[in-house]
Design a protein around this motif. Sequence first.
Motif, short mmCIF file in Angstrom:
data_model
loop_
_atom_site.label_atom_id
_atom_site.label_comp_id
_atom_site.label_asym_id
_atom_site.label_seq_id
_atom_site.Cartn_x
_atom_site.Cartn_y
_atom_site.Cartn_z
N UNK A 52 -3.11 4.29 -0.95
CA UNK A 52 -1.72 4.13 -0.55
C UNK A 52 -1.03 5.48 -0.51
N UNK A 65 5.80 6.99 -1.26
CA UNK A 65 6.05 5.66 -1.74
C UNK A 65 5.93 4.62 -0.62
N UNK A 66 6.08 5.09 0.61
CA UNK A 66 6.23 4.18 1.74
C UNK A 66 5.17 3.10 1.89
N UNK A 120 3.45 1.47 -0.42
CA UNK A 120 3.16 0.62 -1.58
C UNK A 120 3.22 -0.89 -1.30
N UNK A 165 0.08 11.08 -3.43
CA UNK A 165 1.48 11.44 -3.32
C UNK A 165 1.59 12.79 -2.64
#
Lengths: 152, 152
Positions: free
Chosen positions: B30, B33-34, B36, B55
């Motif tokens: 992933x 944050x987009x 998640x 990240x």
Amino acid sequence: MKYYSYDTFKNDTKKLLLLLREDNFEAIVTVARGGFTLSHAISEGLNIRDVQSIRTELYDKSLKRDNITIFAKCQFNGIKRVLVVDDISDSGETLKSVMSYLAEEFKGIEFKSATLFYKKTSVYEPDFWINEADDWIDFFWERDFLEDKTIS
Amino acid sequence: MKYYSYDTFKNDTKKLLLLLREDNFEAIVTVARGGFTLSHAISEGLNIRDVQSIRTELYDKSLKRDNITIFAKCQFNGIKRVLVVDDISDSGETLKSVMSYLAEEFKGIEFKSATLFYKKTSVYEPDFWINEADDWIDFFWERDFLEDKTIS
């Protein structure tokens, strides 16, 4: 089994955010997979950009703490307050193991935990939780994307 | 600015899942944050338990590729096919950097990417995407948890 819809989740998460605002968390650790959607919402609500994830596996079904393997490579640079997020503290073994691991591995950092559901029989009580679970929760993220559902 | 609701997300994700099923992915990475919420849905829909996160941070707003720092400690044990998930390929710089990094770091593993939105001006086109973005997308996870919203 109770269906837990997105709308209910939205309201519960807003309530949870009210409890979390004063703690000034700087990073979020998500417990995979259950905590992913909630972590995303919390990270947006609290405007926390540093979201990391941690993964656990059970050796067998006995749910004994020693049988939980933690896969984690967290990095905290100058961070002091971290929120650990999962959907539910059910048996509580996963969260208990994760919190112990983080406290041991990253001394000097304060870790607190938040979930949507907490079961009274859990061996671990999260610092923040919204609902007591007295039934199996059918989370929308576990239900809405199953293969046999039709596209409306 | 277009509000992207949970219901729309649900239908788009089901369409995306139909495209993804045949590839037999074994793990998901992933992009925080987009990605998640989408990753969570895909992991449930494809029954993939191994979900990890990566990240990135921009040094500045110039969006040049060299200015993207990747924070990642992925672990793939015996895994051959990994799906990288983000919500949108906007400028495309983030996904382009992440895909290059993963291909370089984990040779022998096949990485493919999936997003809900793809912008034609993006420098990177995901392997799987559902909608073309011609406007700013107001994702429900970015909108529904903001502080000033009332609890209904």
